[in-house]
Design an enzyme around this catalytic site. Structure first.
Site, PDB file in Angstrom:
ATOM      1  N   GLU A  74       0.792  -1.306   0.120  1.00  0.00           N
ATOM      2  CA  GLU A  74      -0.064   0.164   0.013  1.00  0.00           C
ATOM      3  C   GLU A  74       0.703   1.263  -0.067  1.00  0.00           C
ATOM      4  O   GLU A  74       1.512   1.519   0.983  1.00  0.00           O
ATOM      5  CB  GLU A  74      -0.844  -0.103   1.223  1.00  0.00           C
ATOM      6  CG  GLU A  74      -1.671   1.223   1.119  1.00  0.00           C
ATOM      7  CD  GLU A  74      -2.645   1.254   2.399  1.00  0.00           C
ATOM      8  OE1 GLU A  74      -3.452   2.599   2.485  1.00  0.00           O
ATOM      9  OE2 GLU A  74      -2.651   0.351   3.104  1.00  0.00           O
ATOM     10  N   LYS A  79      -8.595 -15.112  16.488  1.00  0.00           N
ATOM     11  CA  LYS A  79      -8.494 -14.372  15.394  1.00  0.00           C
ATOM     12  C   LYS A  79     -10.168 -13.880  14.794  1.00  0.00           C
ATOM     13  O   LYS A  79     -10.332 -14.240  13.682  1.00  0.00           O
ATOM     14  CB  LYS A  79      -8.065 -15.368  14.055  1.00  0.00           C
ATOM     15  CG  LYS A  79      -6.565 -15.757  14.676  1.00  0.00           C
ATOM     16  CD  LYS A  79      -5.885 -16.962  13.852  1.00  0.00           C
ATOM     17  CE  LYS A  79      -4.618 -16.982  14.360  1.00  0.00           C
ATOM     18  NZ  LYS A  79      -3.848 -18.081  13.609  1.00  0.00           N
ATOM     19  N   ASP A 132       1.828 -14.031  13.432  1.00  0.00           N
ATOM     20  CA  ASP A 132       0.843 -14.712  12.761  1.00  0.00           C
ATOM     21  C   ASP A 132      -0.024 -13.467  12.163  1.00  0.00           C
ATOM     22  O   ASP A 132      -0.855 -13.015  13.271  1.00  0.00           O
ATOM     23  CB  ASP A 132       0.130 -15.653  13.774  1.00  0.00           C
ATOM     24  CG  ASP A 132      -1.091 -16.189  13.076  1.00  0.00           C
ATOM     25  OD1 ASP A 132      -1.699 -15.853  12.230  1.00  0.00           O
ATOM     26  OD2 ASP A 132      -1.416 -17.188  13.740  1.00  0.00           O
ATOM     27  N   HIS A 137      -2.264   9.771  -1.647  1.00  0.00           N
ATOM     28  CA  HIS A 137      -2.625   8.363  -2.153  1.00  0.00           C
ATOM     29  C   HIS A 137      -2.275   8.565  -3.653  1.00  0.00           C
ATOM     30  O   HIS A 137      -1.929   7.744  -4.442  1.00  0.00           O
ATOM     31  CB  HIS A 137      -3.957   7.925  -1.699  1.00  0.00           C
ATOM     32  CG  HIS A 137      -3.934   7.287  -0.412  1.00  0.00           C
ATOM     33  ND1 HIS A 137      -4.153   8.067   0.739  1.00  0.00           N
ATOM     34  CD2 HIS A 137      -3.772   6.040  -0.183  1.00  0.00           C
ATOM     35  CE1 HIS A 137      -4.177   7.181   1.613  1.00  0.00           C
ATOM     36  NE2 HIS A 137      -3.981   6.135   1.515  1.00  0.00           N
TER      37      HIS A 137
END
Length: 410
Positions: free
Chosen positions: A106, A238, A312, A403
Site C-alpha cells: 500500500e 482471530k 501470525d 494517495h
C-alpha cells in the site's frame, strides 16, 4: 489409472484440456520439505494450469527451514519492505530511536508512519505500557443436563492446581494463569488463560489445554460429557468481538504522546483543534455503524509490521480493534493515545525463525529471548504514529492527494 482434472487454458478456448494429476502429487512421496518435493509440486502446477510460475518458483529459502511453517511448499511470495522512522519510544524495554520495518504493497503507508514518527520524536517520544501476555483457549463440554454442567463446574474449581500441573507439563515456558468457567444451560466452557513468555503462544496454549482436557475427560464428571471440542469460539481467536475491547487476549498495549502545537503545525501540517474534531467525528461514526472500538487504521500498520517480523498476521482480526483518543492538552497542545487490547506477538518460535523475518526483529533489537515485550512497545508507538498521520491528512484534506502521489504508479 491417474486421476484427471479439466483445465481451461484460455478463456477464449471452448475446449477443456484433460491433464493427468497424481493424487499424491501435492504432497509428494517421502519428506515433503525437500527441494525434490518442491520441484515436483511446481511441475504438477505448471502442467495443470499452464502458468510458468517463474517468480514464485525462485527458491530464496531452503525448504528444510520451513518445517512447521508451511505445507505443500512451492515458493516464496515476496512483499516489499520499507522502513519508517526514526521513531522514539519510551517504554520499559524499548527506549530510544527505532527504525520500523513495514511489509506492504500500500503506497503512502510507510511515508505516513514516518511522518507520525517524526512528530512523536520531536515531542520527546511515545510513552508505552504493556501488560503481560494472557493468551486463551476455551474448550467446550456439553452435558446431559444443566445440573451435570454445574457439578462439573464445582468439581474443577476444587482441582485447579492439579489441572495446572497437567497443562504446564507440556511447555517449558508457558504458565496457566487461570481457568474461568462459563456456563450456559448444559454447556460448560472453560477459558484457560496462559502467560506465554516470549512466544506468541497460539500453539503452546492449544497443546497445554489439550493435555488438560484429556486428563479431565478420563475423570467423572467430565467423562460423562456427551460432546467436547478443544475450542468453543469463546476465546475469540482471530475474530473480532465486543469483548476484545475490554478483555485482553495477548498483550494490552497503551501508547501516548503530547505534541506541542508548534510541532503539530510544522510536521503534521495541521491544527490540533482540527485533528481533535476529525477524531471526535470518527468516534461518532463508529458508534452509529456499530464498530468495535474507534480508530483510524490500526490494521494497516499492524499487518505491515507483523508481516515484517514473522508474526501470525491473522491475529489482526482481534488486535486490529482498539481506541484512538485525540484531545487538546490545555489550550495549546495535542494529546494522543492508542489502546490495543489484544496484541499477540512473539520474538521466538513461529515465523520469527525465518531468515528475513528474523532480520526484521534484529533491526528492532527484539530477536530471541526477552524481546516480545520490547516488540509490543514498539508496535504500540508505530500504531500511534500511523494514527496521527492519517488523522492529520483528513484534518487538512490531503488524504486523497497523498494517495494520488504515492499510492499508484506514475
Amino acid at each position: 489409472m491417474p486421476k484427471t482434472m479439466r483445465v481451461r487454458r484460455d478463456a477464449g478456448d471452448a475446449a477443456d484440456k484433460v491433464i493427468p494429476l497424481r493424487t499424491d502429487g501435492m504432497r509428494a512421496l517421502g519428506d515433503q520439505w525437500t527441494e525434490v518435493a518442491r520441484r515436483e509440486r511446481l511441475r504438477i502446477l505448471r502442467e495443470a494450469t499452464g502458468v510458468t510460475l517463474a517468480q514464485l518458483s525462485e527458491p530464496l529459502v531452503d525448504a528444510a527451514q520451513l518445517r512447521g511453517q508451511i505445507e505443500n511448499f512451492v515458493g516464496v511470495m515476496r512483499v516489499p519492505v520499507g522502513v519508517a522512522g526514526p521513531l522514539t519510544v519510551c517504554g520499559k524495554m524499548a527506549s530510544g530511536l527505532f527504525y520500523v520495518p513495514l511489509a506492504t504493497t500500500e503506497g503512502t503507508l510507510v511515508l505516513a508512519v514516518t511522518r507520525g514518527a517524526e512528530a512523536i520524536s520531536a515531542a520527546g517520544g511515545a510513552a508505552v505500557a504493556v501488560a503481560e501476555s494472557s493468551v486463551t483457549r476455551a474448550p467446550l463440554f456439553v452435558f446431559a443436563t444443566q445440573s451435570d454442567a454445574s457439578n462439573a463446574r464445582r468439581w474443577i474449581a476444587q482441582r485447579v492446581a492439579r489441572v495446572c500441573e497437567v497443562a504446564e507439563a507440556t511447555t517449558r515456558h508457558g504458565r496457566l494463569r487461570s481457568i474461568e468457567p462459563i456456563q450456559y444451560g448444559r454447556r460448560l466452557v472453560l477459558e484457560f488463560a496462559y502467560w506465554t513468555g516470549d512466544a506468541a503462544g497460539q500453539n503452546m496454549v492449544t497443546f497445554a489445554t489439550d493435555a488438560a482436557c484429556r486428563w479431565l475427560r478420563q475423570r467423572a464428571p467430565f467423562n460423562q460429557a456427551e460432546f467436547f471440542t478443544i475450542e468453543s469460539n469463546c476465546s475469540h481467536d482471530k475474530k473480532m468481538a465486543a469483548l476484545n475491547a475490554s478483555r485482553r487476549r495477548g498483550r494490552r498495549v497503551e501508547a501516548e504522546v503530547t505534541i506541542p502545537r508548534s510541532v503539530v503545525r510544522a510536521v503534521l501540517k495541521a491544527e490540533p483543534e482540527a485533528m481533535v474534531r476529525v477524531a471526535r467525528e470518527g468516534l461518532y461514526a463508529c458508534v452509529v455503524s456499530g464498530a468495535v472500538g474507534a480508530q483510524a487504521q490500526f490494521a494497516n500498520v499492524l499487518t505491515a509490521l507483523l508481516l515484517a517480523t514473522g508474526q501470525d498476521v491473522a491475529t489482526v482480526a482481534e488486535c486490529g480493534t482498539g481506541l484512538t483518543i485525540l484531545e487538546l492538552d490545555g489550550d495549546e497542545d495535542l494529546y494522543a493515545s492508542v489502546t490495543i487490547p489484544n496484541l499477540i506477538v512473539g520474538s521466538v518460535g513461529g515465523g520469527s525463525r525465518l531468515p528475513c523475518q528474523r532480520e526484521g526483529l534484529e533491526l528492532l533489537g527484539c530477536a530471541g529471548c526477552n524481546g516480545s515485550q520490547k516488540l509490543a512497545e514498539i508496535v504500540g508507538a508505530a500504531v500511534l504514529a500511523g494514527e496521527l498521520a492519517l488523522v492529520a491528512s483528513l484534518a487538512t484534506n490531503t488524504f486523497a492527494q497523498a494517495h494520488a502521489a504515492y499510492g499508484r504508479p506514475t
